[in-house]
Design a protein around this motif. Structure first.
Motif, PDB file in Angstrom:
ATOM      1  N   GLY A 136       0.812  -1.211   0.000  1.00  0.00           N
ATOM      2  CA  GLY A 136       0.000   0.000   0.000  1.00  0.00           C
ATOM      3  C   GLY A 136       0.845   1.259   0.000  1.00  0.00           C
ATOM      4  N   THR A 153      -3.984   4.291  -8.123  1.00  0.00           N
ATOM      5  CA  THR A 153      -4.939   3.729  -7.181  1.00  0.00           C
ATOM      6  C   THR A 153      -6.181   3.205  -7.886  1.00  0.00           C
ATOM      7  N   TRP A 348     -10.445   4.754   0.559  1.00  0.00           N
ATOM      8  CA  TRP A 348      -9.013   4.700   0.282  1.00  0.00           C
ATOM      9  C   TRP A 348      -8.526   6.009  -0.335  1.00  0.00           C
ATOM     10  N   TYR A 371      -0.659   4.605   6.948  1.00  0.00           N
ATOM     11  CA  TYR A 371      -1.244   3.471   6.226  1.00  0.00           C
ATOM     12  C   TYR A 371      -1.305   2.245   7.129  1.00  0.00           C
TER      13      TYR A 371
END
Length: 455
Positions: A136, A153, A348, A371
């Protein structure tokens, strides 16, 4: 100058797809675990629902606690492969092996089965964390350009939903197909051998396809565990978003875990499991491309409220329609999936601005750590998916592989719809405290740029 240089370059489509393969891989393996491991434990391996529920709670909370620790470890990593990519390279094969072991059934007594389940599931969860957290955070090392980050993303989320679709349809399909020529335990193991092998290969492709371009100054490695608590003191958007991740992923995990019971016993048509699972993920493929447009038309609170309302409407249909109204139930499932796809994708997209808010407050850019903190909360949410269904099933008198009592069926129905709707109500209230609107974010970004220009 002690700031990261901005890299305004175009990332190739090939690299974006390669990066997205990482989330596709994680979804293939970990969503299989989240969706089917409880059913495997109760109906194949022979562990009672209550014992399995407690194990899910313990292991997933331990896994969640590991997130911040691993986040700090990653921030201190420096190899010839970069800070984040090495974890993909060296974690891919162990991740696949542990997934296969979780769906294996060695001949053990009751106590031995429980120990085996704890060890393999805990090891898999920690391995997943050491892959997923750096994966991530890898986006921030590929580019510092906001538009490219959004694009990367988008590819990631699209491929992640492809992975969820494959798991939703493919796993029960393969398990049922193999069960025609072998026993049920071996059919599940062979299914996971295929899924885990593909996932491992995709992780290696992700490692090979991506490049870390952003070189972080050595001073940025001076991160302490206490910085996490500092962020929670001053970063209100982080607190709200963390709670939101806890609730939304709790709902996702509960719905995912109970779905196989809902179709098998409440509807009474186990052959529809793969279709029920598929309709729970497929609508997201159409929703994700519209999120940027919706975010321009609606405020953050309006968009999240809309998504929650849509999801609740679908959940209500699952609760009120009789079990023989299969078409109506599937339409309700699709409606709920649309709402869930909206809020999951948009959540997100809020993390980068939360990182900037934290930097604005503390003058420390802690992208990796934040994160990891978010990962802690969504994994605590995932823990609900193993615990809540198991507890309700046990309390309502569920007995595996036989016709269920009305009390047990009612427990399945409550877990499928009522509990998720109650959690959504809490999340709607929570989102009202998110104080980072568009105007404030523009102001913060401008001030951060001014600080950089003066450094």
């Amino acid at each position: 100058m002690n700031q990261i240089k901005n890299l305004d370059i175009n990332i190739s489509t090939k690299e974006k797809i390669g990066y997205g393969f990482g989330d596709l891989a994680c979804c293939l393996i970990y969503v299989s675990i989240s969706s089917y491991l409880l059913f495997f434990y109760t109906d194949v391996f022979g562990i009672t629902a209550s014992v399995a529920a407690f194990m899910f709670l313990v292991v997933r909370i331990l896994d969640a606690i590991a997130d911040p620790v691993i986040g700090i470890l990653i921030d201190k990593t420096n190899t010839k492969y970069g800070k984040f990519r090495p974890y993909l390279l060296f974690g891919a094969v162990p991740f696949a092996i542990l997934a296969i072991l979780c769906f294996s059934t060695p001949q053990l007594n009751e106590g031995g089965k429980l120990i085996y389940a704890y060890v393999t599931y805990a090891a898999l969860s920690v391995c997943y964390t050491t892959i997923n957290v750096p994966y991530g955070a890898l986006t921030s090392a590929m580019t510092t350009d906001q538009n490219e980050s959004v694009s990367i993303t988008t590819y990631r989320m699209f491929l992640a939903n492809i992975g969820q679709m494959i798991v939703a349809f493919g796993v029960p399909f393969l398990a049922a197909k193999f069960a025609q020529s072998m026993n049920l335990a071996d059919s599940w193991k062979l299914t996971m051998v295929i899924i885990a092998t593909i996932g491992s290969i995709l992780l290696l492709i992700c490692f090979k396809s991506t490049k870390e371009r952003v070189k972080v100054p050595a001073s940025h490695a001076n991160i302490k565990f206490s910085d996490i608590f500092e962020q929670f003191k001053v970063n209100r958007p982080l607190v709200v978003l963390s709670i939101f991740f806890l609730i939304i992923y709790g709902v996702k995990s509960i719905v995912s875990s109970i779905g196989i019971y809902y179709v098998t016993y409440y509807i009474g048509k186990p052959e529809l499991i793969k279709w029920y699972s598929l309709i729970g993920t497929f609508p997201a493929l159409f929703v994700i491309p519209f999120i940027p447009w919706l975010s321009k038309k609606l405020t953050k609170k309006q968009l999240m409220t809309l998504s929650i309302v849509i999801d609740v409407v679908g959940m209500l249909g699952l609760f009120i329609f009789p079990s023989n109204w299969v078409v109506a139930i599937f339409i309700s499932r699709a409606i709920a999936a649309i709402g869930n796809g909206m809020n999951t994708a948009y959540m997100w997209a809020l993390i980068p601005e939360v990182v900037e808010y934290g930097e604005w407050k503390t003058n420390k850019r802690l992208g990796g750590m934040i994160y990891a903190v978010i990962g802690f909360f969504f994994k605590c949410g995932n823990a609900l998916g193993g615990m809540v269904p198991g507890v309700i099933l046990s309390m309502s008198g569920y007995v595996a592989k036989q016709a269920q009592t009305q009390t047990a069926l009612h427990g399945i129905l409550i877990t499928t719809a009522i509990i998720p709707m109650c959690l959504y109500a809490i999340s709607g209230i929570c989102m009202r405290f998110y104080n980072l609107d568009k105007e404030t974010y523009i102001k913060i970004s401008k001030e951060l740029q001014e600080r950089k220009s003066l450094s």
